[in-house]
Scaffold this motif. Structure first.
Motif, mmCIF file in Angstrom:
data_model
loop_
_atom_site.group_PDB
_atom_site.id
_atom_site.type_symbol
_atom_site.label_atom_id
_atom_site.label_comp_id
_atom_site.label_asym_id
_atom_site.label_seq_id
_atom_site.Cartn_x
_atom_site.Cartn_y
_atom_site.Cartn_z
ATOM 1 N N MET A 112 0.823 -1.199 0.000
ATOM 2 C CA MET A 112 0.000 0.000 0.000
ATOM 3 C C MET A 112 0.863 1.258 0.000
ATOM 4 O O MET A 112 2.084 1.195 0.222
ATOM 5 C CB MET A 112 -0.964 0.012 1.192
ATOM 6 C CG MET A 112 -0.316 -0.109 2.552
ATOM 7 S SD MET A 112 0.125 1.472 3.271
ATOM 8 C CE MET A 112 1.742 1.166 3.907
ATOM 9 N N ILE A 113 0.218 2.405 -0.236
ATOM 10 C CA ILE A 113 0.855 3.715 -0.092
ATOM 11 C C ILE A 113 0.052 4.494 0.955
ATOM 12 O O ILE A 113 -1.169 4.535 0.907
ATOM 13 C CB ILE A 113 0.924 4.474 -1.440
ATOM 14 C CG1 ILE A 113 -0.475 4.709 -2.023
ATOM 15 C CG2 ILE A 113 1.764 3.689 -2.440
ATOM 16 C CD1 ILE A 113 -0.480 5.552 -3.302
ATOM 17 N N GLN A 114 0.742 5.074 1.930
ATOM 18 C CA GLN A 114 0.074 5.718 3.069
ATOM 19 C C GLN A 114 0.464 7.188 3.160
ATOM 20 O O GLN A 114 1.610 7.560 2.932
ATOM 21 C CB GLN A 114 0.450 5.007 4.373
ATOM 22 C CG GLN A 114 -0.202 5.601 5.614
ATOM 23 C CD GLN A 114 0.132 4.813 6.872
ATOM 24 O OE1 GLN A 114 0.454 3.628 6.793
ATOM 25 N NE2 GLN A 114 0.049 5.447 8.029
ATOM 26 N N GLY A 115 -0.511 8.033 3.503
ATOM 27 C CA GLY A 115 -0.249 9.457 3.659
ATOM 28 C C GLY A 115 -1.235 10.106 4.602
ATOM 29 O O GLY A 115 -2.049 9.437 5.239
ATOM 30 N N GLY A 116 -1.155 11.441 4.686
ATOM 31 C CA GLY A 116 -2.095 12.189 5.509
ATOM 32 C C GLY A 116 -1.575 12.599 6.868
ATOM 33 O O GLY A 116 -2.329 13.164 7.666
ATOM 34 N N ASP A 117 -0.288 12.361 7.153
ATOM 35 C CA ASP A 117 0.298 12.793 8.424
ATOM 36 C C ASP A 117 0.585 14.292 8.325
ATOM 37 O O ASP A 117 1.389 14.720 7.488
ATOM 38 C CB ASP A 117 1.589 12.027 8.684
ATOM 39 C CG ASP A 117 2.258 12.407 10.002
ATOM 40 O OD1 ASP A 117 1.843 13.408 10.618
ATOM 41 O OD2 ASP A 117 3.207 11.706 10.394
ATOM 42 N N PRO A 118 -0.050 15.125 9.164
ATOM 43 C CA PRO A 118 0.162 16.576 9.050
ATOM 44 C C PRO A 118 1.606 17.001 9.307
ATOM 45 O O PRO A 118 2.027 18.053 8.837
ATOM 46 C CB PRO A 118 -0.789 17.162 10.098
ATOM 47 C CG PRO A 118 -1.059 16.054 11.053
ATOM 48 C CD PRO A 118 -1.012 14.802 10.241
ATOM 49 N N THR A 119 2.379 16.176 10.023
ATOM 50 C CA THR A 119 3.774 16.542 10.275
ATOM 51 C C THR A 119 4.672 16.310 9.059
ATOM 52 O O THR A 119 5.846 16.651 9.073
ATOM 53 C CB THR A 119 4.344 15.748 11.474
ATOM 54 O OG1 THR A 119 4.421 14.363 11.136
ATOM 55 C CG2 THR A 119 3.478 15.924 12.709
ATOM 56 N N SER A 120 4.096 15.736 7.991
ATOM 57 C CA SER A 120 4.902 15.473 6.795
ATOM 58 C C SER A 120 5.072 16.717 5.927
ATOM 59 O O SER A 120 5.926 16.728 5.032
ATOM 60 C CB SER A 120 4.272 14.350 5.967
ATOM 61 O OG SER A 120 3.044 14.760 5.379
ATOM 62 N N LYS A 121 4.292 17.744 6.183
ATOM 63 C CA LYS A 121 4.398 18.952 5.363
ATOM 64 C C LYS A 121 5.726 19.654 5.653
ATOM 65 O O LYS A 121 6.016 20.024 6.785
ATOM 66 C CB LYS A 121 3.225 19.890 5.652
ATOM 67 C CG LYS A 121 3.137 21.077 4.707
ATOM 68 C CD LYS A 121 1.845 21.845 4.944
ATOM 69 C CE LYS A 121 1.688 22.967 3.923
ATOM 70 N NZ LYS A 121 0.406 23.682 4.069
ATOM 71 N N ASN A 122 6.545 19.808 4.608
ATOM 72 C CA ASN A 122 7.860 20.447 4.720
ATOM 73 C C ASN A 122 8.786 19.720 5.693
ATOM 74 O O ASN A 122 9.700 20.325 6.279
ATOM 75 C CB ASN A 122 7.726 21.917 5.147
ATOM 76 C CG ASN A 122 6.896 22.729 4.171
ATOM 77 O OD1 ASN A 122 7.021 22.571 2.962
ATOM 78 N ND2 ASN A 122 6.040 23.600 4.702
ATOM 79 N N ALA A 123 8.566 18.430 5.895
ATOM 80 C CA ALA A 123 9.388 17.672 6.857
ATOM 81 C C ALA A 123 10.773 17.399 6.282
ATOM 82 O O ALA A 123 10.913 17.006 5.120
ATOM 83 C CB ALA A 123 8.706 16.357 7.198
ATOM 84 N N PRO A 124 11.821 17.593 7.077
ATOM 85 C CA PRO A 124 13.186 17.244 6.630
ATOM 86 C C PRO A 124 13.277 15.759 6.311
ATOM 87 O O PRO A 124 12.525 14.935 6.857
ATOM 88 C CB PRO A 124 14.051 17.613 7.840
ATOM 89 C CG PRO A 124 13.239 18.587 8.627
ATOM 90 C CD PRO A 124 11.812 18.196 8.425
#
Length: 262
Positions: A112-124
């Motif tokens: 699968m492919i997983q997303g939607g973690d708000p901390t992923s925005k602009n994450a190093p």
């Protein structure tokens, strides 16, 4: 994975004519026919008003369509009406543009492919992702026996809470793989059946979907599926094939934007 009060009539039996008219009306109702009214003296039949045609009742389809844009193409998904808690939560977040610029932070080919973690925005690149949540509570599970983890479905991620309640923002899209009859039997007996208390079993049609299209049957009845990709299944394959770092994060960020189509 949403009574009419009856009104009682009465009348004063002043004349037999009035009583007869009421009896005629009641008889017509019982026979499901429009009640006949007394005609005015010398009235022409053409002057009698005909009953209005019945009003058409429109069936409202509450399923919503969303477009998920990525660097590898666009997917169109429909959100199931039968999982309203997850549908409404997802629609709310999309309307708020919550998902725009977030990442598919966990990618496993054949799964699968997983997303939607708000901390992923602009994450190093060095940051491990997957623990973020939106403001608010988790979403109660909405398991349906007719909804399975076939390729292309959207499902809600979750932690190991005993109620199997869903994350209020993180989701995954299934790529999966195909399963023959023996493999399906093994998955059901070893992975699905031990976790169930509702007597779930696969129909012949569901087994055929896993044999022909593929998916992740070991997740059935354990994670809530709330939609499916109806256009762009090849985009899932392209994302699932990207190189990843330890921890399954893509080497090159796979961003997303999501908008409502209806």
């Amino acid at each position: 994975m949403h009574s009419d009060n009856c009104t009682h009539s009465f009348f004063s039996a002043k004349t037999w004519l009035l009583a007869g008219c009421l009896l005629t009306a009641l008889t017509a109702v019982a026979q499901n026919k429009p009640a006949q009214k007394p005609m005015a003296k010398n009235a022409h039949p053409a002057a009698i008003k005909k009953p209005a045609p019945p009003i058409a009742v429109l069936t409202v389809n509450r399923e919503r369509l969303v477009e998920i844009s990525t660097p590898y193409g666009k997917m169109i998904a429909r959100l199931y009406d039968s999982t309203p808690g997850h549908r409404d939560n997802f629609v709310k977040l999309v309307q708020e543009k919550f998902y725009d610029s977030l990442l598919f932070h966990r990618v496993i080919s054949g799964f699968m492919i997983q997303g939607g973690d708000p901390t992923s925005k602009n994450a190093p690149d060095s940051v491990q992702l997957g623990s973020g949540a939106a403001p608010g509570p988790t979403i109660p599970a909405e398991f349906k026996s007719n909804i399975i983890h076939k390729k292309g479905v959207l499902a809600a991620a979750r932690d190991n809470n005993p109620e199997k309640a869903s994350s209020n923002c993180q989701f995954y899209i299934v790529q999966g793989k195909t399963f023959d009859t023996a493999q399906m039997r093994q998955v059901f007996e070893q992975r699905v059946k031990p976790t169930l208390a509702n007597g779930f079993t696969y129909t012949a049609a569901q087994k055929e979907i896993y044999r022909r299209l593929g998916g992740t049957p070991h997740l059935d009845q354990n994670y809530t599926v709330f939609g499916e990709v109806i256009s762009g299944l090849d985009v899932i394959d392209r994302i699932a094939a990207v190189p990843t770092r330890p921890g399954d994060r893509p080497v090159n960020n796979v961003w997303m934007t999501i908008r409502l189509l209806n």
